[in-house]
Scaffold this motif. Structure first.
Motif, PDB file in Angstrom:
ATOM      1  N   LEU A  65      44.507  41.647 147.159  1.00  0.00           N
ATOM      2  CA  LEU A  65      44.540  41.442 145.718  1.00  0.00           C
ATOM      3  C   LEU A  65      44.035  42.686 144.991  1.00  0.00           C
ATOM      4  CD1 LEU A  65      43.149  37.791 145.519  1.00  0.00           C
ATOM      5  CD2 LEU A  65      45.540  38.527 145.366  1.00  0.00           C
ATOM      6  N   HIS A  66      44.555  42.878 143.780  1.00  0.00           N
ATOM      7  CA  HIS A  66      44.146  44.050 142.992  1.00  0.00           C
ATOM      8  C   HIS A  66      44.342  43.750 141.511  1.00  0.00           C
ATOM      9  CE1 HIS A  66      48.443  44.892 142.462  1.00  0.00           C
ATOM     10  NE2 HIS A  66      48.574  44.673 143.756  1.00  0.00           N
ATOM     11  N   GLY A  67      43.975  44.685 140.663  1.00  0.00           N
ATOM     12  CA  GLY A  67      43.940  44.442 139.221  1.00  0.00           C
ATOM     13  C   GLY A  67      45.278  44.367 138.525  1.00  0.00           C
ATOM     14  N   LEU A  68      46.377  44.744 139.195  1.00  0.00           N
ATOM     15  CA  LEU A  68      47.694  44.712 138.555  1.00  0.00           C
ATOM     16  C   LEU A  68      48.668  43.839 139.339  1.00  0.00           C
ATOM     17  CD1 LEU A  68      48.120  48.525 137.683  1.00  0.00           C
ATOM     18  CD2 LEU A  68      47.445  46.686 136.128  1.00  0.00           C
ATOM     19  N   HIS A  69      48.165  42.829 140.043  1.00  0.00           N
ATOM     20  CA  HIS A  69      49.000  42.095 140.999  1.00  0.00           C
ATOM     21  C   HIS A  69      50.212  41.417 140.369  1.00  0.00           C
ATOM     22  CE1 HIS A  69      46.392  38.854 139.505  1.00  0.00           C
ATOM     23  NE2 HIS A  69      47.360  38.041 139.840  1.00  0.00           N
ATOM     24  N   ASN A  70      50.180  41.093 139.070  1.00  0.00           N
ATOM     25  CA  ASN A  70      51.332  40.427 138.449  1.00  0.00           C
ATOM     26  C   ASN A  70      51.807  41.150 137.190  1.00  0.00           C
ATOM     27  OD1 ASN A  70      49.218  39.854 136.772  1.00  0.00           O
ATOM     28  ND2 ASN A  70      49.715  37.686 136.496  1.00  0.00           N
ATOM     29  N   THR A  71      51.460  42.413 137.056  1.00  0.00           N
ATOM     30  CA  THR A  71      51.747  43.133 135.813  1.00  0.00           C
ATOM     31  C   THR A  71      52.467  44.439 136.081  1.00  0.00           C
ATOM     32  OG1 THR A  71      49.726  42.215 134.837  1.00  0.00           O
ATOM     33  CG2 THR A  71      50.763  44.058 133.694  1.00  0.00           C
ATOM     34  N   ASP A  99      53.369  44.367 126.301  1.00  0.00           N
ATOM     35  CA  ASP A  99      52.323  44.876 125.422  1.00  0.00           C
ATOM     36  C   ASP A  99      52.259  46.392 125.516  1.00  0.00           C
ATOM     37  OD1 ASP A  99      50.949  42.603 124.137  1.00  0.00           O
ATOM     38  OD2 ASP A  99      50.560  41.994 126.192  1.00  0.00           O
ATOM     39  N   LEU A 100      52.332  47.036 124.370  1.00  0.00           N
ATOM     40  CA  LEU A 100      52.172  48.481 124.302  1.00  0.00           C
ATOM     41  C   LEU A 100      50.693  48.783 124.106  1.00  0.00           C
ATOM     42  CD1 LEU A 100      53.641  51.215 124.215  1.00  0.00           C
ATOM     43  CD2 LEU A 100      53.734  50.966 121.729  1.00  0.00           C
ATOM     44  N   VAL A 101      50.140  49.619 124.966  1.00  0.00           N
ATOM     45  CA  VAL A 101      48.709  49.936 124.925  1.00  0.00           C
ATOM     46  C   VAL A 101      48.557  51.412 124.572  1.00  0.00           C
ATOM     47  CG1 VAL A 101      46.550  49.936 126.235  1.00  0.00           C
ATOM     48  CG2 VAL A 101      48.311  48.212 126.728  1.00  0.00           C
ATOM     49  N   GLU A 102      47.955  51.696 123.419  1.00  0.00           N
ATOM     50  CA  GLU A 102      47.773  53.079 122.990  1.00  0.00           C
ATOM     51  C   GLU A 102      46.306  53.441 122.779  1.00  0.00           C
ATOM     52  OE1 GLU A 102      51.093  54.927 120.614  1.00  0.00           O
ATOM     53  OE2 GLU A 102      51.315  52.852 119.926  1.00  0.00           O
ATOM     54  N   SER A 103      45.423  52.456 122.796  1.00  0.00           N
ATOM     55  CA  SER A 103      43.998  52.736 122.677  1.00  0.00           C
ATOM     56  C   SER A 103      43.545  53.559 123.885  1.00  0.00           C
ATOM     57  CB  SER A 103      43.201  51.426 122.626  1.00  0.00           C
ATOM     58  OG  SER A 103      41.842  51.646 122.925  1.00  0.00           O
ATOM     59  N   PRO A 104      42.921  54.727 123.666  1.00  0.00           N
ATOM     60  CA  PRO A 104      42.492  55.569 124.801  1.00  0.00           C
ATOM     61  C   PRO A 104      41.608  54.830 125.792  1.00  0.00           C
ATOM     62  CG  PRO A 104      42.336  56.794 122.746  1.00  0.00           C
ATOM     63  CD  PRO A 104      42.644  55.375 122.369  1.00  0.00           C
ATOM     64  N   GLU A 105      40.719  53.966 125.298  1.00  0.00           N
ATOM     65  CA  GLU A 105      39.833  53.242 126.197  1.00  0.00           C
ATOM     66  C   GLU A 105      40.598  52.273 127.085  1.00  0.00           C
ATOM     67  OE1 GLU A 105      39.500  53.415 122.936  1.00  0.00           O
ATOM     68  OE2 GLU A 105      37.718  54.687 122.651  1.00  0.00           O
ATOM     69  N   ASP A 106      41.559  51.540 126.496  1.00  0.00           N
ATOM     70  CA  ASP A 106      42.334  50.580 127.271  1.00  0.00           C
ATOM     71  C   ASP A 106      43.273  51.285 128.243  1.00  0.00           C
ATOM     72  OD1 ASP A 106      41.119  48.464 125.971  1.00  0.00           O
ATOM     73  OD2 ASP A 106      42.669  48.318 124.428  1.00  0.00           O
ATOM     74  N   VAL A 107      43.867  52.414 127.802  1.00  0.00           N
ATOM     75  CA  VAL A 107      44.737  53.181 128.700  1.00  0.00           C
ATOM     76  C   VAL A 107      43.933  53.700 129.882  1.00  0.00           C
ATOM     77  CG1 VAL A 107      46.138  55.271 128.916  1.00  0.00           C
ATOM     78  CG2 VAL A 107      46.400  53.812 126.908  1.00  0.00           C
ATOM     79  N   GLN A 108      42.722  54.187 129.608  1.00  0.00           N
ATOM     80  CA  GLN A 108      41.866  54.706 130.681  1.00  0.00           C
ATOM     81  C   GLN A 108      41.545  53.623 131.703  1.00  0.00           C
ATOM     82  OE1 GLN A 108      41.015  57.637 131.459  1.00  0.00           O
ATOM     83  NE2 GLN A 108      39.257  57.442 132.828  1.00  0.00           N
ATOM     84  N   ARG A 109      41.264  52.419 131.226  1.00  0.00           N
ATOM     85  CA  ARG A 109      40.961  51.319 132.149  1.00  0.00           C
ATOM     86  C   ARG A 109      42.156  51.019 133.052  1.00  0.00           C
ATOM     87  NH1 ARG A 109      42.069  46.112 131.668  1.00  0.00           N
ATOM     88  NH2 ARG A 109      42.667  46.372 129.484  1.00  0.00           N
ATOM     89  N   LEU A 110      43.356  51.004 132.471  1.00  0.00           N
ATOM     90  CA  LEU A 110      44.555  50.762 133.265  1.00  0.00           C
ATOM     91  C   LEU A 110      44.818  51.898 134.252  1.00  0.00           C
ATOM     92  CD1 LEU A 110      46.948  49.357 130.497  1.00  0.00           C
ATOM     93  CD2 LEU A 110      46.159  48.115 132.523  1.00  0.00           C
ATOM     94  N   ARG A 111      44.565  53.119 133.807  1.00  0.00           N
ATOM     95  CA  ARG A 111      44.795  54.274 134.685  1.00  0.00           C
ATOM     96  C   ARG A 111      43.884  54.229 135.908  1.00  0.00           C
ATOM     97  NH1 ARG A 111      43.742  59.487 131.634  1.00  0.00           N
ATOM     98  NH2 ARG A 111      43.913  60.271 133.769  1.00  0.00           N
ATOM     99  N   LEU A 112      42.636  53.833 135.723  1.00  0.00           N
ATOM    100  CA  LEU A 112      41.714  53.745 136.857  1.00  0.00           C
ATOM    101  C   LEU A 112      42.198  52.708 137.868  1.00  0.00           C
ATOM    102  CD1 LEU A 112      38.261  53.971 135.031  1.00  0.00           C
ATOM    103  CD2 LEU A 112      39.300  55.706 136.525  1.00  0.00           C
ATOM    104  N   TYR A 136      45.319  51.812 138.280  1.00  0.00           N
ATOM    105  CA  TYR A 136      46.515  52.390 138.897  1.00  0.00           C
ATOM    106  C   TYR A 136      46.130  53.402 139.977  1.00  0.00           C
ATOM    107  CZ  TYR A 136      51.056  54.779 139.219  1.00  0.00           C
ATOM    108  OH  TYR A 136      52.237  55.338 139.674  1.00  0.00           O
ATOM    109  N   ASP A 137      45.148  54.235 139.685  1.00  0.00           N
ATOM    110  CA  ASP A 137      44.710  55.241 140.652  1.00  0.00           C
ATOM    111  C   ASP A 137      44.175  54.590 141.930  1.00  0.00           C
ATOM    112  OD1 ASP A 137      45.434  57.279 138.982  1.00  0.00           O
ATOM    113  OD2 ASP A 137      43.403  57.651 138.214  1.00  0.00           O
TER     114      ASP A 137
END
Length: 285
Positions: free
Chosen positions: A209-215, A238-251, A253-254
């Protein structure tokens, strides 16, 4: 509440607001007519008053469950549910239009796909079967297939867009109906992975399991160094442009990328899957 109240609240539509605005206005008007404060309404329904406040301000359209609860509480039948559905469709269209603008500007794109081959890597047969499964047919189906295939030129025409796709193992194990078309799709993934601007990795099921399992998640990097993200399920985006929210998603993904097969291992895995598909038997002469 009776039909007179129902019609009176719906009369707001004559002022011509958008569906999201109309939903928010109706929510506020219904509550005020009931004589309840947000906290009193929240106590009666068992929902957080801050969440209801955001819904009345148009900042959040709420969940289907809370909308149905409000329809039942106010006696408005399916009115709020209908407005909620319309608001969701409008929001999805607006966000997707903005997404297409960002995609056209992007020079680096990174995607995680939990269930289907990404549109940029689909064969015509794969795109057609997938879109047909979404109840498209006839001319509309063919238009959507053509539109999807036309987007793929960003990977082959100058200036080339750099594209990395992490595919859940389930993606490459869920075949098309026709085995020859599925072979074609797997072979296409292998061929595209040979392009200098395309990187494909498979995330094995054993990663757990991981943080993007269904997204389904796409990152769009523009030339000025800014990044936006687009997350999508089968029914909403959902379009995400907030730097903080994008950063959370990027981590997140990494971390997935660290668990995935390397590009070289991925090609070997795809070749193995391709070799396991039985060839179609020749038709009798």
């Amino acid at each position: 509440m009776g039909a007179k109240h129902y019609e009176g609240v719906c009369g707001m539509a004559r002022r011509g607001p958008s569906a999201p605005e109309l939903l928010a206005e109706n929510l506020k008007a219904l509550r005020e007519k009931s004589g309840l404060s947000l906290r009193e309404l929240a106590d009666k329904l068992g929902w957080d008053h801050a969440h209801l406040h955001k819904m009345e301000n148009g900042k959040n359209r709420g969940s289907e469950a809370v909308i149905e609860a409000l329809d039942t509480f106010y006696g408005t039948g399916p009115m709020l549910k209908h407005l909620w559905l319309l608001a969701g469709q409008r929001a999805f269209r607006d966000k997707y239009k903005r997404y297409m603008e960002l995609e056209a500007e992007a020079r680096v794109m990174q995607q995680y796909c939990p269930s289907v081959v990404p549109g940029l890597l689909q064969t015509e047969a794969y795109a057609r079967e997938l879109l047909r499964a979404s109840d498209l047919a006839g001319e509309e189906l063919e238009d959507q297939v053509a539109a999807r295939l036309s987007r793929q030129t960003i990977l082959t025409n100058e200036p080339l867009t750099d594209f990395r796709a992490i595919l859940d193992e389930a993606v490459v194990r869920r075949p098309l109906t026709a085995s020859d078309e599925w072979r074609e799709q797997l072979a296409h993934l292998i061929k595209m992975s040979e392009r200098p601007n395309v990187t494909i990795q498979v995330l094995p099921l054993r990663a757990g399991l991981h943080g993007l399992h269904n997204t389904d998640t796409m990152f769009l990097w523009r030339q000025n160094g800014t990044c936006a993200a687009y997350t999508e399920t089968s029914y909403s985006g959902d379009l995400v442009e907030s730097p903080e929210d994008v950063q959370r998603l990027r981590l997140t993904y990494d971390r997935l990328r660290d668990l995935a097969f390397s590009p070289r291992e991925t090609v070997a895995f795809l070749v193995h899957l391709l070799e396991d598909i039985p060839c179609a038997s020749p038709e009798p002469s």
